[in-house]
Design a protein around this motif. Structure first.
Motif, mmCIF file in Angstrom:
data_model
loop_
_atom_site.group_PDB
_atom_site.id
_atom_site.type_symbol
_atom_site.label_atom_id
_atom_site.label_comp_id
_atom_site.label_asym_id
_atom_site.label_seq_id
_atom_site.Cartn_x
_atom_site.Cartn_y
_atom_site.Cartn_z
ATOM 1 N N GLN A 140 0.846 -1.215 0.000
ATOM 2 C CA GLN A 140 0.000 0.000 0.000
ATOM 3 C C GLN A 140 0.876 1.257 0.000
ATOM 4 O OE1 GLN A 140 -2.535 -0.177 3.462
ATOM 5 N NE2 GLN A 140 -3.500 -2.087 2.824
ATOM 6 N N ALA A 141 1.978 1.196 0.740
ATOM 7 C CA ALA A 141 2.867 2.351 0.854
ATOM 8 C C ALA A 141 3.788 2.495 -0.362
ATOM 9 C CB ALA A 141 3.705 2.237 2.129
ATOM 10 N N GLU A 142 3.661 1.558 -1.290
ATOM 11 C CA GLU A 142 4.509 1.502 -2.492
ATOM 12 C C GLU A 142 5.988 1.437 -2.141
ATOM 13 O OE1 GLU A 142 3.292 4.541 -5.238
ATOM 14 O OE2 GLU A 142 1.213 3.846 -5.222
ATOM 15 N N LEU A 143 6.287 0.603 -1.159
ATOM 16 C CA LEU A 143 7.683 0.461 -0.720
ATOM 17 C C LEU A 143 8.220 -0.945 -0.970
ATOM 18 C CD1 LEU A 143 7.524 2.362 2.705
ATOM 19 C CD2 LEU A 143 8.533 3.173 0.579
ATOM 20 N N LEU A 144 7.420 -1.748 -1.671
ATOM 21 C CA LEU A 144 7.807 -3.138 -1.861
ATOM 22 C C LEU A 144 8.505 -3.306 -3.210
ATOM 23 C CD1 LEU A 144 7.263 -5.485 0.045
ATOM 24 C CD2 LEU A 144 5.218 -6.004 -1.274
ATOM 25 N N GLU A 145 9.710 -3.857 -3.155
ATOM 26 C CA GLU A 145 10.450 -4.035 -4.396
ATOM 27 C C GLU A 145 11.180 -5.376 -4.372
ATOM 28 O OE1 GLU A 145 13.861 -1.649 -6.759
ATOM 29 O OE2 GLU A 145 12.827 -0.493 -5.187
ATOM 30 N N ALA A 146 11.006 -6.143 -5.412
ATOM 31 C CA ALA A 146 11.671 -7.446 -5.470
ATOM 32 C C ALA A 146 13.168 -7.268 -5.655
ATOM 33 C CB ALA A 146 11.092 -8.277 -6.611
ATOM 34 N N GLY A 147 13.949 -8.208 -5.182
ATOM 35 C CA GLY A 147 15.408 -8.127 -5.311
ATOM 36 C C GLY A 147 16.013 -9.207 -4.453
ATOM 37 N N GLU A 148 16.196 -10.361 -5.052
ATOM 38 C CA GLU A 148 16.540 -11.553 -4.280
ATOM 39 C C GLU A 148 17.874 -11.467 -3.530
ATOM 40 O OE1 GLU A 148 15.190 -16.080 -4.840
ATOM 41 O OE2 GLU A 148 14.618 -14.439 -6.155
ATOM 42 N N LYS A 149 17.820 -11.918 -2.257
ATOM 43 C CA LYS A 149 19.046 -12.004 -1.446
ATOM 44 C C LYS A 149 19.482 -13.460 -1.374
ATOM 45 C CE LYS A 149 17.540 -8.915 2.093
ATOM 46 N NZ LYS A 149 16.324 -8.755 1.429
ATOM 47 N N ALA A 150 20.688 -13.677 -0.844
ATOM 48 C CA ALA A 150 21.159 -15.048 -0.651
ATOM 49 C C ALA A 150 20.345 -15.700 0.468
ATOM 50 C CB ALA A 150 22.630 -15.037 -0.293
ATOM 51 N N GLU A 151 19.703 -16.800 0.138
ATOM 52 C CA GLU A 151 18.828 -17.479 1.080
ATOM 53 C C GLU A 151 19.570 -17.895 2.345
ATOM 54 O OE1 GLU A 151 16.475 -20.440 -0.926
ATOM 55 O OE2 GLU A 151 16.028 -21.378 1.004
ATOM 56 N N GLU A 152 20.800 -18.326 2.149
ATOM 57 C CA GLU A 152 21.552 -18.834 3.295
ATOM 58 C C GLU A 152 21.841 -17.735 4.312
ATOM 59 O OE1 GLU A 152 24.672 -21.929 2.350
ATOM 60 O OE2 GLU A 152 25.768 -20.547 3.673
ATOM 61 N N GLY A 153 22.176 -16.553 3.820
ATOM 62 C CA GLY A 153 22.444 -15.420 4.711
ATOM 63 C C GLY A 153 21.229 -15.102 5.561
ATOM 64 N N VAL A 154 20.056 -15.061 4.939
ATOM 65 C CA VAL A 154 18.811 -14.780 5.665
ATOM 66 C C VAL A 154 18.566 -15.874 6.713
ATOM 67 C CG1 VAL A 154 16.298 -14.559 5.440
ATOM 68 C CG2 VAL A 154 17.798 -13.457 3.770
ATOM 69 N N GLU A 155 18.700 -17.120 6.278
ATOM 70 C CA GLU A 155 18.508 -18.261 7.186
ATOM 71 C C GLU A 155 19.375 -18.130 8.444
ATOM 72 O OE1 GLU A 155 16.882 -21.335 7.503
ATOM 73 O OE2 GLU A 155 15.485 -20.276 6.176
ATOM 74 N N ASN A 156 20.656 -17.803 8.217
ATOM 75 C CA ASN A 156 21.578 -17.696 9.355
ATOM 76 C C ASN A 156 21.206 -16.550 10.277
ATOM 77 O OD1 ASN A 156 23.073 -19.853 8.582
ATOM 78 N ND2 ASN A 156 24.597 -18.643 7.442
ATOM 79 N N THR A 157 20.896 -15.410 9.676
ATOM 80 C CA THR A 157 20.552 -14.244 10.494
ATOM 81 C C THR A 157 19.296 -14.511 11.316
ATOM 82 O OG1 THR A 157 21.454 -12.918 8.716
ATOM 83 C CG2 THR A 157 20.213 -11.739 10.386
ATOM 84 N N LEU A 158 18.379 -15.305 10.759
ATOM 85 C CA LEU A 158 17.107 -15.548 11.460
ATOM 86 C C LEU A 158 17.123 -16.821 12.309
ATOM 87 C CD1 LEU A 158 14.445 -14.469 8.804
ATOM 88 C CD2 LEU A 158 15.592 -13.100 10.546
ATOM 89 N N SER A 159 18.307 -17.396 12.509
ATOM 90 C CA SER A 159 18.360 -18.662 13.257
ATOM 91 C C SER A 159 17.867 -18.495 14.696
ATOM 92 C CB SER A 159 19.773 -19.241 13.227
ATOM 93 O OG SER A 159 20.650 -18.325 13.833
ATOM 94 N N PHE A 160 17.875 -17.239 15.201
ATOM 95 C CA PHE A 160 17.385 -17.023 16.581
ATOM 96 C C PHE A 160 15.889 -17.341 16.694
ATOM 97 C CE2 PHE A 160 14.868 -13.056 16.566
ATOM 98 C CZ PHE A 160 15.097 -12.613 15.269
ATOM 99 N N LEU A 161 15.199 -17.455 15.565
ATOM 100 C CA LEU A 161 13.760 -17.761 15.594
ATOM 101 C C LEU A 161 13.492 -19.273 15.623
ATOM 102 C CD1 LEU A 161 12.418 -15.277 12.859
ATOM 103 C CD2 LEU A 161 12.233 -14.997 15.338
#
Ligand code: KG4
Ligand code: ZN
Length: 390
Positions: free
Chosen positions: A69-90
């Motif tokens: 709605q805020a027009e702030l969403l933009e696709a742009g793929e990141k490395a999946e592994e980096g995200v996985e590691n950063t979110l491991s606390f979840l």
């Protein structure tokens, strides 16, 4: 300045994007809300474990919706592994949240936001943690600081903002002292302030909150959860139908000489009244009982508020929380306050902002932006606190 706000303290999952368009003005760029009312309706109240699950299931989609709605969403793929590691606390406690938010954060680019504001309390702790952990996840991946917000301050600040148009609000100077009447499903409080941002509680409920009493009375009358609007609708029919007063309920602590409240006694009196009838309540009796209950509850709220206005020479009354949407409270307080104190201002939130939402959390964070004192928190210190006080 743009803020993404998160609210998960009870049974509404809310995400909003706010921008301070000009001085002391905010514009709502995005607002997404998912209610769990149907989920909890069959129990007549909110179950923390169910609430947590529902927040975790829905929050990612709501972030996507509000940013879109805020027009702030933009696709742009990141490395999946980096995200996985950063979110491991979840991994352990928030596996469902992680399952949904990981792909989202992998797929979309960092949006143009300056802060993330999140409700840290008061509320149901398991539910609050979903919001807090979501804020941590977004903050870690996007490198955006987090502002912790007290849910009750959100209710206060929302009522203080004045509507300019459908999506813009302005915070104009308020004459002090300010008195906030906070009325929700979990709280009934009177709070005194010299300015927004500093609060001194002068009274509170000793047992049930007024919204909780509405919900319990609704159950006794066979009305759906949440009971406030349903009880109020019957009460209105009774008042407008000029029907007679069939029942008499107590006004607890009306003359207690302090600013505390008690609502469990009225609720119990409603229970005994229905039991002592000896027959299935007729619709006419239901209307009369709803009306008498609403009269009793609102009379106590209005009387104590006006007593405090008198004692502290209050200039501005602010009403916040779900029960601030009650039309009878709005009419009674407005009429009685302005009749006795013609100079006083009585501020209520817009109806659609009275019950829980994320816009109010964003507005409380904007208050810090306006005052130049932005209180961000280190992620390791960011915690949910169910009993957080103003
Ligand atoms: O602020 P809120 O959305 O959630 C909490 O922080 O608790 O308040 C919800 C409460 C519920 O108890 C609901 O029955 C009550 O506010 N409520 C009302 C009305 N609308 C919501 N009570 C009386 N009259 C209403 N119109
Ligand atoms: Zn609330």
């Amino acid at each position: 300045m743009r803020i993404l706000a998160i609210e998960t303290s009870c049974d509404e999952t809310g995400i909003a994007v706010l921008e301070n368009s000009s001085e002391h003005t905010v514009t709502i760029l995005g607002n997404a809300l998912a209610s769990q009312v149907e989920l909890h309706a069959k129990y007549g109240g909110v179950f923390p474990a169910l609430a947590k699950r529902a927040h975790a299931e829905k929050i990612t989609l709501l972030i996507q919706e509000a940013l879109d709605q805020a027009e702030l969403l933009e696709a742009g793929e990141k490395a999946e592994e980096g995200v996985e590691n950063t979110l491991s606390f979840l991994n352990e406690k928030e596996s469902m949240l992680k399952e949904h938010i990981s792909p989202f954060l992998t797929y979309y680019k960092k949006p143009a936001l300056d802060y993330i504001a999140v409700t840290v309390g008061p509320g149901l702790e398991p539910a609050l943690w979903v919001g807090v952990n979501t804020a941590k996840a977004l903050s870690k991946i996007w490198n955006i600081p987090v502002i912790p917000i007290n849910h009750m301050e959100g209710h206060v600040v929302t009522a203080a903002f004045q509507k300019i148009n459908e999506s813009s609000f302005v915070l104009s100077p308020l004459d002090a002292p300010l008195l906030s009447l906070l009325v929700s499903g979990g709280h009934t409080e009177l709070v005194l302030s010299e300015k927004l941002g500093s609060y001194k509680k002068i009274g509170q409920t000793r047992d049930d909150a007024v919204g909780e009493a509405f919900d319990k009375v609704a159950r006794l009358l066979g009305l759906p959860y949440p009971g406030g609007p349903a009880v109020s609708k019957l009460a209105k029919e009774w008042r407008e139908g000029e029907e007679s007063r069939l029942f008499e309920l107590p006004r607890p602590m009306l003359h207690s000489g302090n600013y505390d409240f008690s609502f469990s006694g009225i609720k119990t009196a409603v229970l005994y009244t229905t039991r002592d009838l000896g027959h299935e309540m007729t619709d006419r009796e239901k209307r009369a009982l709803a009306g008498e209950f609403e009269n009793a509850a609102i009379e106590v709220l209005v009387k104590k508020t006006l007593d405090a206005v008198d004692e502290y020479a209050v200039q501005t009354i602010i009403v916040g929380g779900g029960v601030a949407g009650n039309t009878y409270l709005r009419a009674e307080l407005n009429e009685k306050a302005t009749k006795k104190y013609p100079e006083i201002r009585v501020l209520f939130p817009e109806q659609w902002l009275a019950t829980d939402n994320a816009v109010m959390i964003g507005m409380a964070a904007m208050l810090q932006v306006f005052s130049g004192e932005i209180k961000t928190s280190a992620l390791q210190d960011l915690k949910a606190d169910g009993n957080l006080s103003l």
